[in-house]
Design a protein around this motif. Structure first.
Motif, PDB file in Angstrom:
ATOM      1  N   SER A  33      -2.183  10.191 -10.287  1.00 42.88           N
ATOM      2  CA  SER A  33      -2.956  10.962 -11.254  1.00 42.88           C
ATOM      3  C   SER A  33      -1.971  11.811 -12.055  1.00 42.88           C
ATOM      4  N   THR A  34      -2.388  12.251 -13.241  1.00 40.38           N
ATOM      5  CA  THR A  34      -1.484  13.010 -14.111  1.00 40.38           C
ATOM      6  C   THR A  34      -0.962  14.273 -13.431  1.00 40.38           C
ATOM      7  N   ASP A  35      -1.775  14.870 -12.559  1.00 45.07           N
ATOM      8  CA  ASP A  35      -1.326  16.088 -11.873  1.00 45.07           C
ATOM      9  C   ASP A  35      -0.632  15.797 -10.536  1.00 45.07           C
ATOM     10  N   GLY A  36      -0.518  14.518 -10.189  1.00 40.28           N
ATOM     11  CA  GLY A  36       0.201  14.142  -8.970  1.00 40.28           C
ATOM     12  C   GLY A  36      -0.553  14.391  -7.673  1.00 40.28           C
ATOM     13  N   LEU A  37      -1.834  14.742  -7.752  1.00 38.85           N
ATOM     14  CA  LEU A  37      -2.600  15.047  -6.535  1.00 38.85           C
ATOM     15  C   LEU A  37      -3.022  13.796  -5.771  1.00 38.85           C
ATOM     16  N   LEU A  38      -3.030  12.653  -6.461  1.00 35.67           N
ATOM     17  CA  LEU A  38      -3.409  11.396  -5.823  1.00 35.67           C
ATOM     18  C   LEU A  38      -2.379  10.343  -6.203  1.00 35.67           C
ATOM     19  N   LYS A  39      -1.845   9.665  -5.182  1.00 32.17           N
ATOM     20  CA  LYS A  39      -0.849   8.614  -5.433  1.00 32.17           C
ATOM     21  C   LYS A  39      -1.273   7.362  -4.681  1.00 32.17           C
ATOM     22  N   VAL A  40      -1.129   6.223  -5.342  1.00 31.21           N
ATOM     23  CA  VAL A  40      -1.415   4.955  -4.669  1.00 31.21           C
ATOM     24  C   VAL A  40      -0.239   4.009  -4.871  1.00 31.21           C
ATOM     25  N   THR A  41      -0.060   3.135  -3.896  1.00 31.80           N
ATOM     26  CA  THR A  41       0.951   2.087  -3.991  1.00 31.80           C
ATOM     27  C   THR A  41       0.271   0.770  -3.652  1.00 31.80           C
ATOM     28  N   LEU A  42       0.463  -0.216  -4.521  1.00 31.77           N
ATOM     29  CA  LEU A  42      -0.065  -1.551  -4.233  1.00 31.77           C
ATOM     30  C   LEU A  42       1.060  -2.564  -4.383  1.00 31.77           C
ATOM     31  N   THR A  43       0.827  -3.756  -3.846  1.00 30.18           N
ATOM     32  CA  THR A  43       1.766  -4.847  -4.099  1.00 30.18           C
ATOM     33  C   THR A  43       1.390  -5.479  -5.429  1.00 30.18           C
ATOM     34  N   ALA A  44       2.294  -6.293  -5.967  1.00 27.01           N
ATOM     35  CA  ALA A  44       1.994  -7.005  -7.214  1.00 27.01           C
ATOM     36  C   ALA A  44       0.901  -8.052  -6.990  1.00 27.01           C
ATOM     37  N   ASN A  45       0.547  -8.305  -5.726  1.00 21.85           N
ATOM     38  CA  ASN A  45      -0.592  -9.176  -5.417  1.00 21.85           C
ATOM     39  C   ASN A  45      -1.880  -8.373  -5.253  1.00 21.85           C
ATOM     40  N   ARG A  46      -1.827  -7.117  -5.675  1.00 20.76           N
ATOM     41  CA  ARG A  46      -3.013  -6.246  -5.710  1.00 20.76           C
ATOM     42  C   ARG A  46      -3.576  -5.901  -4.333  1.00 20.76           C
ATOM     43  N   LYS A  47      -2.691  -5.767  -3.352  1.00 16.60           N
ATOM     44  CA  LYS A  47      -3.099  -5.291  -2.022  1.00 16.60           C
ATOM     45  C   LYS A  47      -2.660  -3.836  -1.921  1.00 16.60           C
ATOM     46  N   ILE A  48      -3.583  -2.956  -1.520  1.00 16.23           N
ATOM     47  CA  ILE A  48      -3.265  -1.528  -1.407  1.00 16.23           C
ATOM     48  C   ILE A  48      -2.372  -1.306  -0.184  1.00 16.23           C
ATOM     49  N   LYS A  49      -1.234  -0.649  -0.402  1.00 17.16           N
ATOM     50  CA  LYS A  49      -0.297  -0.350   0.685  1.00 17.16           C
ATOM     51  C   LYS A  49      -0.449   1.087   1.174  1.00 17.16           C
ATOM     52  N   SER A  50      -0.681   2.007   0.235  1.00 16.39           N
ATOM     53  CA  SER A  50      -0.844   3.401   0.661  1.00 16.39           C
ATOM     54  C   SER A  50      -1.616   4.201  -0.374  1.00 16.39           C
ATOM     55  N   ILE A  51      -2.290   5.229   0.134  1.00 15.05           N
ATOM     56  CA  ILE A  51      -2.987   6.202  -0.719  1.00 15.05           C
ATOM     57  C   ILE A  51      -2.639   7.581  -0.167  1.00 15.05           C
ATOM     58  N   LEU A  52      -2.092   8.427  -1.019  1.00  8.36           N
ATOM     59  CA  LEU A  52      -1.760   9.795  -0.618  1.00  8.36           C
ATOM     60  C   LEU A  52      -2.662  10.752  -1.390  1.00  8.36           C
ATOM     61  N   ILE A  53      -3.363  11.607  -0.657  1.00  4.05           N
ATOM     62  CA  ILE A  53      -4.312  12.544  -1.277  1.00  4.05           C
ATOM     63  C   ILE A  53      -3.916  13.969  -0.893  1.00  4.05           C
ATOM     64  N   GLU A  54      -3.681  14.805  -1.916  1.00  2.87           N
ATOM     65  CA  GLU A  54      -3.388  16.220  -1.653  1.00  2.87           C
ATOM     66  C   GLU A  54      -4.643  16.885  -1.071  1.00  2.87           C
ATOM     67  N   ASP A  55      -4.440  17.811  -0.151  1.00  5.68           N
ATOM     68  CA  ASP A  55      -5.558  18.481   0.519  1.00  5.68           C
ATOM     69  C   ASP A  55      -6.555  19.114  -0.454  1.00  5.68           C
ATOM     70  N   SER A  56      -6.056  19.645  -1.574  1.00  6.04           N
ATOM     71  CA  SER A  56      -6.950  20.329  -2.516  1.00  6.04           C
ATOM     72  C   SER A  56      -8.033  19.388  -3.061  1.00  6.04           C
ATOM     73  N   LEU A  57      -7.740  18.106  -3.134  1.00  2.00           N
ATOM     74  CA  LEU A  57      -8.738  17.142  -3.634  1.00  2.00           C
ATOM     75  C   LEU A  57      -9.853  16.908  -2.614  1.00  2.00           C
ATOM     76  N   LEU A  58      -9.597  17.213  -1.354  1.00  2.46           N
ATOM     77  CA  LEU A  58     -10.594  16.967  -0.313  1.00  2.46           C
ATOM     78  C   LEU A  58     -11.774  17.926  -0.423  1.00  2.46           C
ATOM     79  N   GLU A  59     -11.577  19.010  -1.170  1.00  5.20           N
ATOM     80  CA  GLU A  59     -12.651  19.995  -1.326  1.00  5.20           C
ATOM     81  C   GLU A  59     -13.653  19.592  -2.405  1.00  5.20           C
TER      82      GLU A  59
END
Length: 106
Positions: A33-59
């Protein structure tokens, strides 16, 4: 037209496509995301490898959902572009152009 030679070439190209697909499992696409609070990594075959969510987004459930949709869509689009470019390159490089053959690789 050398049909046997063409069939051999087709098998060879299919093998190269399979090898390219395997390699694309190791190509990672990062998006955030533009503010860096959510990051995702996928393979070029469109499989999700990781999702990182900052705690502030959980609220904020709605904001988190919006971020996931936006960031995942951007990442999937990037991954699709890489995937298509790589597979097209393999198919075009090795294939004699036969009408209708391009449909096999869709």
């Amino acid at each position: 037209m050398d049909l046997m030679g063409m069939m051999g070439k087709l098998k060879e190209t299919q093998q190269k496509i399979e090898n390219t697909k395997k390699r694309l499992d190791t190509v990672l696409i990062d998006e955030q995301s533009t503010d860096g609070l959510l990051k995702v990594t996928l393979t070029a075959n469109r499989k999700i490898k990781s999702i990182l969510i900052e705690d502030s987004l959980l609220e904020d459930k709605e904001q988190l959902e919006d971020y996931l949709i936006l960031v995942l869509n951007k990442a999937i689009e990037k991954a699709s572009n890489v995937n298509e470019a790589e597979l097209d390159a393999v198919a075009k490089m090795d294939m004699p152009m036969i009408p209708g053959m391009d449909q096999l690789f869709k």
